[in-house]
Design an enzyme around this catalytic site. Structure first.
Site, PDB file in Angstrom:
ATOM      1  N   ASP A   8      17.194  11.444  40.477  1.00  0.00           N
ATOM      2  CA  ASP A   8      16.122  12.104  39.724  1.00  0.00           C
ATOM      3  C   ASP A   8      14.781  11.716  40.348  1.00  0.00           C
ATOM      4  O   ASP A   8      14.587  10.549  40.713  1.00  0.00           O
ATOM      5  CB  ASP A   8      16.075  11.600  38.266  1.00  0.00           C
ATOM      6  CG  ASP A   8      17.289  11.992  37.454  1.00  0.00           C
ATOM      7  OD1 ASP A   8      18.059  12.841  37.932  1.00  0.00           O
ATOM      8  OD2 ASP A   8      17.459  11.431  36.354  1.00  0.00           O
ATOM      9  N   CYS A  52      13.840   4.596   3.477  1.00  0.00           N
ATOM     10  CA  CYS A  52      12.487   5.040   3.830  1.00  0.00           C
ATOM     11  C   CYS A  52      12.185   6.385   3.147  1.00  0.00           C
ATOM     12  O   CYS A  52      11.991   6.399   1.934  1.00  0.00           O
ATOM     13  CB  CYS A  52      12.320   5.060   5.342  1.00  0.00           C
ATOM     14  SG  CYS A  52      10.601   4.861   5.816  1.00  0.00           S
ATOM     15  N   HIS A  54      13.852  -0.230   6.912  1.00  0.00           N
ATOM     16  CA  HIS A  54      15.047   0.297   7.603  1.00  0.00           C
ATOM     17  C   HIS A  54      16.068  -0.818   7.832  1.00  0.00           C
ATOM     18  O   HIS A  54      16.074  -1.434   8.906  1.00  0.00           O
ATOM     19  CB  HIS A  54      14.648   0.882   8.958  1.00  0.00           C
ATOM     20  CG  HIS A  54      13.858   2.142   8.865  1.00  0.00           C
ATOM     21  ND1 HIS A  54      14.428   3.387   9.018  1.00  0.00           N
ATOM     22  CD2 HIS A  54      12.543   2.353   8.631  1.00  0.00           C
ATOM     23  CE1 HIS A  54      13.493   4.317   8.882  1.00  0.00           C
ATOM     24  NE2 HIS A  54      12.341   3.710   8.649  1.00  0.00           N
ATOM     25  N   GLU A 112      19.073  -0.571   8.549  1.00  0.00           N
ATOM     26  CA  GLU A 112      20.060  -0.228   9.592  1.00  0.00           C
ATOM     27  C   GLU A 112      19.752  -0.860  10.940  1.00  0.00           C
ATOM     28  O   GLU A 112      20.654  -1.086  11.744  1.00  0.00           O
ATOM     29  CB  GLU A 112      20.180   1.308   9.735  1.00  0.00           C
ATOM     30  CG  GLU A 112      18.990   2.034  10.357  1.00  0.00           C
ATOM     31  CD  GLU A 112      17.896   2.417   9.359  1.00  0.00           C
ATOM     32  OE1 GLU A 112      17.822   1.788   8.274  1.00  0.00           O
ATOM     33  OE2 GLU A 112      17.103   3.336   9.668  1.00  0.00           O
TER      34      GLU A 112
END
Ligand code: GLN
Length: 532
Positions: free
Chosen positions: A150, A383, A509, A511
């Site tokens: 790339d 949230c 959050h 998680e």
């Protein structure tokens, strides 16, 4: 420990081969062998961080304790290593250019022409070496985003080339490529791998180790052929097969000796066999789940699995602890209405309403909250999901029909409102309330306290709006209480409905902090409520 060792992980042929998982797995093995390890991601795009990226573009935005908005691979790094990462662990081309241009404006280059080589490449090298400098880590694993070849990856590859030259045996390059299977020919093909290694060699980088991603087992002849044509040692070609769980990959790679070969090449003494007992116990639990439990996650990016990566992982960790397999139905919030809510949600044992930004899909999320609240179904709102829970309660229990967040509408009942310090902000990038904040759990009878077993917790944030404390008294009187607050600012961080089986909304959050070896207590308690 003398020198920090640097491992570079590059990718060839195609994206999505699992560079992040390879980097995480090798780092885990070296860590389990008694070393301190961290993992860094270099992203070749011009955004300064992924915070401004739509999840459709790049999946979830992961947030660190120090408030960095980062690539979702950092979530894997934390989940595998069970250690926090920081801003220094994610660097984008945009950040590199920003700091070079800032230096140029300050006059730091003393009149020199500022160029990609050496100034951009030097800045990349500085960002890599920074993690090693502090002396905190024996090994730094750096994953180079994108695919070799790339245009945008070139400065990163050039930085790797220079560092390999400078660091000698303290640096190592592992190249992950694809060996596709052509069904019509009935054959595995090594040409794409050979070409991608040639591409690296054109850029002056000889990979030391190859990891071949494959859907079919590779025989030793094929590996020898790859070694010969790609100029790597015979014992340095590994395969990364499909596994039932990403958490099995470290074991599969260890069985082939990847960590041993990598450490030997780096002259890193092999102190002991990696201590993976706990890891294996967890995997054993994961592979022996009995019961299945149907749960729903309501969000607006459900077509894209990576958009809720950390939530998905945290739920799976919690299922593992509770011994249940979770059948997660990802429900699009725009498709959820009062009319179909019962049909879509009635058999679910738990409902999670996901975070998000913007008005789209809000009413569906509020409907999901209402269904969970009225039907006593365990509920976790994260949230925006927590904000929807507050709006729903205000509308349907307090009778404030116009209750809303000022993010979505001007209203005479702004139960969720923009934070005072956010009002004057016009820039979108890195201007939210971000990173770790303390939260004090005042109510020792709350679900939050029962889950955490702690009065003060620390969780990560990423939002602009907040519970409006002007409504707290009325909410509490009617049954929704604030069981956790920020001890400094008094902002509400956790809301609960006590009369409900398990109803928790969190402004933060959780998680982001669930790890394979340390599943998050709130998710564990949520799934426990679902199965009890
Ligand atoms: N949009 C909401 C806010 O900014 C919630 C953000 C989120 O869910 N992460 O406050």
């Amino acid at each position: 420990m003398a020198n920090t060792k640097f491992i570079f992980v590059t990718g060839g042929v195609t994206s999505s081969l699992g560079k992040g998982i390879l980097a995480s797995s090798l780092a885990k093995l070296i860590q389990a062998g008694g070393y301190s390890v961290t993992i860094q991601k270099l992203d070749p795009y011009l955004n300064v961080d992924p915070g401004t990226l739509n999840p459709y573009e790049h999946g979830e935005c992961f947030v660190t304790d120090d408030g960095a908005e980062t690539d979702l691979d950092l979530g894997h790094y934390e989940r595998f290593l069970n250690r926090p990462t920081s801003q220094a662990n994610n660097v984008t081309t945009g950040r590199i250019y920003q700091s070079v241009i800032n230096k140029e404006r300050k006059g730091d280059y003393l009149g020199k022409t500022v160029q990609i080589v050496p100034h951009i490449t030097d800045e990349i090298k500085r960002s890599i070496m920074l993690l090693g400098k502090k002396g905190d880590y024996d090994v730094v694993v750096t994953e180079i985003g994108g695919v070799v070849g790339d245009i945008e990856s070139l400065p990163f590859i050039e930085a790797v080339r220079q560092l390999k030259w400078e660091l000698g045996s303290d640096a190592l390059c592992i190249h992950l490529t694809l060996v596709p299977y052509l069904a019509a020919a009935g054959e595995l093909k090594t040409k794409p791998t050979q070409h991608s290694v040639k591409q690296l060699l054109e850029n002056g980088v000889q990979p030391d180790i190859l990891v071949l991603r494959t859907e079919h087992a590779l025989n030793s002849n094929l590996k020898h052929k790859v070694a010969l044509f790609c100029n790597v040692d015979r014992n340095a070609v590994f395969e990364s097969p499909d596994a039932k769980s990403i958490y099995e990959i470290p074991l599969l790679l260890h069985n082939q000796g990847l960590d041993e070969v990598a450490m030997t090449k780096l002259r890193l003494p092999i102190k002991k066999d990696p201590d993976l007992e706990h890891w294996k116990d967890q995997l054993n639990k994961l592979y022996n789940l009995k019961e299945s439990v149907d749960i729903a996650v309501v969000g607006k990016y459900v077509e894209l699995p990576d958009a809720y990566k950390s939530i998905h992982e945290a739920l799976n960790h919690a299922g593992m602890v509770n011994g249940v397999k979770l059948n997660i139905e990802w429900i699009h919030s725009e498709k959820l209405t009062e009319e179909n809510a019962s049909e879509l949600l009635k058999d679910k044992k738990a409902i999670l309403v996901a975070p998000g930004f913007g008005h789209r899909g809000i009413e569906g999320k509020i409907t999901a909250v209402k269904f969970a609240r009225e039907n006593n179904i365990p509920f976790l709102g994260i949230c925006l999901g927590m904000q929807c829970a507050v709006i729903e309660f205000a509308r349907n229990v307090l009778g404030l029909k116009n209750a809303n967040s000022t993010e979505f509408a001007a209203t005479d009942a702004p139960v969720i409102d923009i934070m005072e310090e956010q009002k004057t902000i016009t820039n979108m990038g890195h201007t939210m309330r971000l990173g770790a904040y303390p939260c004090k759990i005042s109510d020792l009878n709350s679900n939050a306290f029962k889950a955490y077993g702690l009065e003060t917790i620390s969780e990560r944030h990423r939002h602009r709006y907040e519970f409006n404390n002007a409504y707290l008294e009325e909410m509490t009187e009617k049954g929704m209480s604030a069981t956790g607050k920020n001890p400094d600012s008094d902002l509400v961080e956790i809301v609960e409905i006590k009369s409900h089986k398990w109803f928790v909304g969190v402004q933060f959050h959780p998680e982001y902090k669930s790890r394979f070896e340390a599943p998050h207590p709130l998710f564990v308690a949520f799934i426990k409520a679902a199965v009890s």
